[in-house]
Design an enzyme around this catalytic site. Structure first.
Site, PDB file in Angstrom:
ATOM      1  N   ARG A   1     -40.683 -23.816   3.983  1.00 44.22           N
ATOM      2  CA  ARG A   1     -41.460 -25.006   4.344  1.00 44.22           C
ATOM      3  C   ARG A   1     -41.482 -25.180   5.861  1.00 44.22           C
ATOM      4  NH1 ARG A   1     -37.154 -26.802   1.489  1.00 44.22           N
ATOM      5  NH2 ARG A   1     -38.488 -27.265  -0.295  1.00 44.22           N
ATOM      6  N   ILE A   2     -40.372 -24.844   6.519  1.00 42.45           N
ATOM      7  CA  ILE A   2     -40.351 -24.952   7.978  1.00 42.45           C
ATOM      8  C   ILE A   2     -41.181 -23.836   8.591  1.00 42.45           C
ATOM      9  CG2 ILE A   2     -38.898 -24.899  10.034  1.00 42.45           C
ATOM     10  CD1 ILE A   2     -36.655 -26.100   8.272  1.00 42.45           C
TER      11      ILE A   2
ATOM     12  N   THR B   1     -33.375 -21.619  14.299  1.00 44.95           N
ATOM     13  CA  THR B   1     -33.198 -23.008  13.866  1.00 44.95           C
ATOM     14  C   THR B   1     -32.929 -23.046  12.361  1.00 44.95           C
ATOM     15  OG1 THR B   1     -35.595 -23.238  13.564  1.00 44.95           O
ATOM     16  CG2 THR B   1     -34.679 -23.958  15.678  1.00 44.95           C
TER      17      THR B   1
ATOM     18  N   ARG C   1     -30.143 -20.885   9.935  1.00 44.19           N
ATOM     19  CA  ARG C   1     -28.706 -20.925   9.713  1.00 44.19           C
ATOM     20  C   ARG C   1     -28.059 -19.779  10.471  1.00 44.19           C
ATOM     21  NH1 ARG C   1     -29.430 -25.353   8.359  1.00 44.19           N
ATOM     22  NH2 ARG C   1     -28.773 -26.459   6.481  1.00 44.19           N
TER      23      ARG C   1
ATOM     24  N   GLU D   1     -20.258 -23.368  12.366  1.00 46.52           N
ATOM     25  CA  GLU D   1     -21.219 -24.360  12.848  1.00 46.52           C
ATOM     26  C   GLU D   1     -20.958 -24.750  14.301  1.00 46.52           C
ATOM     27  OE1 GLU D   1     -24.557 -26.724  12.624  1.00 46.52           O
ATOM     28  OE2 GLU D   1     -23.835 -25.264  11.171  1.00 46.52           O
TER      29      GLU D   1
ATOM     30  N   HIS E   1     -27.184 -28.073  16.819  1.00 50.12           N
ATOM     31  CA  HIS E   1     -27.803 -28.334  15.521  1.00 50.12           C
ATOM     32  C   HIS E   1     -28.560 -29.666  15.534  1.00 50.12           C
ATOM     33  CE1 HIS E   1     -27.375 -27.500  10.913  1.00 50.12           C
ATOM     34  NE2 HIS E   1     -28.607 -27.834  11.253  1.00 50.12           N
TER      35      HIS E   1
ATOM     36  N   ALA F   1     -32.132 -29.602  15.818  1.00 52.18           N
ATOM     37  CA  ALA F   1     -33.545 -29.380  15.494  1.00 52.18           C
ATOM     38  C   ALA F   1     -33.983 -30.258  14.325  1.00 52.18           C
ATOM     39  CB  ALA F   1     -33.800 -27.911  15.172  1.00 52.18           C
TER      40      ALA F   1
END
Length: 337
Positions: free
Chosen positions: A167-168, A246, A248, A276, A295, A297
């Site tokens: 979807r992104i 953007t 993982r 992370e 993180h 975005a």
């Protein structure tokens, strides 16, 4: 009690601020009985047992406790879980799906700011904005930046490689259309004709890595995609190309990425890492050709209201007997992030 009982479950505080502001809570109260305006932080205390006993609709969010058999045993009338965030993995268990409870999520709302961030990163990377900034502020003159303007940089006629028609990824492709880019796409689930409909050219991964001036990652983090971008793939990239992540951190072999970045051959915009938060000694913090962000975005600040709005919209559709727009099935969990 008027209308179905609606409960909230998420970690209150900084991460969930703005997701369900008062106006959205008021709207929920108009759709049913909002059992408690304060979210449940766990499902095993007396307040949770009391609230869940009357719950037919559960709205979850970041930091929500895991909902599985524990919730079904207490919320015997549960009909819908609306997740006001992205992935439901680790939040909604298989038992919920197997019990016939409808599940929906707001990943589409979170995709909007990620795509916007990616567009900005692509445009800035293509024009080497970060390097111009660093040289200009370090030198406080334009002795190095004037000659750079003669280099083969900028965004006109460049090739952007999109990895993953998620979807992104699809939103990024849509946002890129007004610009004069050539867009190539790697997604093994799509045919050449389906890629063309999106406005892209279907490409195998090796070719994409080799011909793209900018590569942007939008694949889900699954066992099958772990380290899909490894040393061999990075070696295919053009000198001066840029890599944007953007998605993982686990999609990249970060040791191989750092080794490649250390040569100065490519640039990177990195919003996600694995782990992370990188170790304090990580070269990610210091390499001049890395633009590292924590993180951000996805939805932050006021952007988070989209998540709550989408969840409440789904609740309203459900109560009107309309199809859910963003329903998830158990089978979907094998292919989404």
């Amino acid at each position: 009690m008027t209308g179905p009982g609606i409960a909230l479950a998420m970690q209150p505080g900084q991460r969930t601020e703005h997701v369900l502001p008062d106006q959205l809570l008021d709207r929920l109260a108009g759709l049913g009985t909002l059992l408690d305006r304060q979210p449940l932080e766990n499902f095993d205390d007396e307040r949770a047992r009391r609230v869940l006993a009357d719950t037919e609709i559960l709205i979850t969010g970041w930091g929500a406790p895991f909902a599985g058999e524990n919730v079904l045993s207490l919320a015997k009338g549960l009909k819908l879980v609306a997740h006001a965030a992205g992935t439901v993995k680790g939040i909604v268990g298989e038992e919920i799906f197997n019990a016939g409870v409808k599940v929906t999520h707001a990943a589409e709302a979170n995709a909007v700011p990620v795509a916007e961030f990616t567009l900005a990163a692509i445009l800035f990377a293509g024009k080497q904005v970060f390097r111009f900034r660093d040289f200009y502020t370090a030198d406080r003159d334009r002795d190095r930046t004037y000659p750079m303007q003669r280099l083969a940089i900028g965004n006109y006629g460049r090739t952007v490689g999109i990895i993953g028609a998620s979807r992104i990824g699809r939103r990024v492709i849509e946002l890129l259309k007004p610009f004069e880019f050539k867009i190539v796409l790697f997604d093994p689930t799509l045919s050449a004709a389906e890629c063309a409909v999106l406005g892209t050219e279907k490409c195998d991964l090796d070719t994409l890595m080799r011909i793209s001036d900018i590569v942007s990652l939008h694949a889900p983090s699954l066992p099958s995609t772990r380290h899909m971008i490894d040393a061999a793939k990075l070696a295919l990239m053009k000198d001066g190309a840029a890599l944007i992540n953007t998605a993982r951190g686990a999609i990249l072999d970060e040791a191989a990425l750092l080794a490649t970045l250390a040569t100065g051959r490519i640039d990177a915009v990195i919003d996600v890492t694995d782990p992370e938060v990188p170790e304090k000694a990580s070269p990610f913090y210091d390499l001049p050709n890395v633009f590292l962000t924590p993180h951000i975005a996805g939805a932050v600040g006021l952007e988070r209201a989209r998540l709550g709005e989408m969840a409440v919209d789904e609740v309203e559709r459900f109560l009107k007997g309309q199809p859910l727009r963003y329903a998830l099935t158990l089978a979907d969990l094998d292919r989404v992030a």
